[in-house]
Design an enzyme around this catalytic site. Sequence first.
Site, short mmCIF file in Angstrom:
data_model
loop_
_atom_site.label_atom_id
_atom_site.label_comp_id
_atom_site.label_asym_id
_atom_site.label_seq_id
_atom_site.Cartn_x
_atom_site.Cartn_y
_atom_site.Cartn_z
CG MET A 26 -2.03 -1.00 1.19
SD MET A 26 -3.33 -0.58 0.00
CE MET A 26 -4.10 0.82 0.84
CE LYS A 44 -0.09 2.10 6.39
NZ LYS A 44 -0.87 1.11 7.17
CG ASP A 137 -5.43 -8.32 7.70
OD1 ASP A 137 -5.31 -9.56 7.52
OD2 ASP A 137 -4.73 -7.48 7.13
CE LYS A 139 -1.50 -9.13 7.65
NZ LYS A 139 -1.55 -9.27 6.17
N PRO A 140 0.40 -11.86 12.64
CG PRO A 140 1.70 -13.79 12.95
CD PRO A 140 0.45 -13.30 12.28
#
Length: 300
Positions: A26, A44, A137, A139-140
């Site tokens: 992204m 970001k 979402d 997740k690690p």
Amino acid sequence: MEPGIEEGTLLDDRYRVGRKIGEGGMGAVFEGENTILHRPVAIKALRPQLALDDEALARFQREAEVTSSLNHPHIVAVLDMNFRAPPYIVMELLEGESLRARLLREGTVAQARCLVIATQLLSALAESHARGILHRDVKPANVFLATNAAVGFSTKLLDFGIAKLTELKAGNKRITHPSHIVGSGAYMSPEQIMAQPLGPATDIFSVGVLLYEALSGAKPFVGDDVTVTMARIVAAEPPPAIEGVLPPLMKIILRALAREPKQRFESAQEMSKALEPLLPRFSAMNLHSPLVMEDRTVPI
């Protein structure tokens, strides 16, 4: 460097862009400074080509707005946002590494640390769910282990880019109806894969996958590709117990991984309460010693 956002750029006469510290599909994350307050920040930036994509820009904006609405010590703080070209989000600057980076380097995480990570992560999800927001979402890569001088490390939940606001339905039960599959294949719940109505149990399943992987070094459901992996999540039997893991902890993880949402914990709070009695078993271990981190990074 992406044009418009590069080291040395001054954004809106306020944010000086520093070195790039992370990159993904992204966009990129940079160190930065609020030149008015003289405080370090993370910036970001969305890739310029994606800024022209309505769906990508909407996801980027959703991430900023949803995250900024959540004020919790275990959710990364959004400090500012801009959606004019070039779009960017200003966040707290975190020192440390993602759980994914930790697992790639070390393979597994000790049970004691997993318990702390899990309870902090579930605390963040409890706040999110209470505000009617499903992460979808977990997740690690989206769990950050931030160094903290006082307590050694603090877990931070990142990236609410595909978070979904829930809707109230009969019986005041919060659900959402996704129009298409979103998420990261190996960590998605069966109902998420099948595009069924979702509730907090979908994030709890993802926490179960994350903990299983952190303790064993392997995901509980794997296939030759993401399609096969998702098929196994939907149809396969529960994964085997992990050798050496405390039976009560293993029981909690396997319950979180139950195929049917009703068989999992009803809420993040309930799962956290199930884990809390296990913490004293590790009281002799130094849970607050600093984690060894290789660099400063804020994942995309």
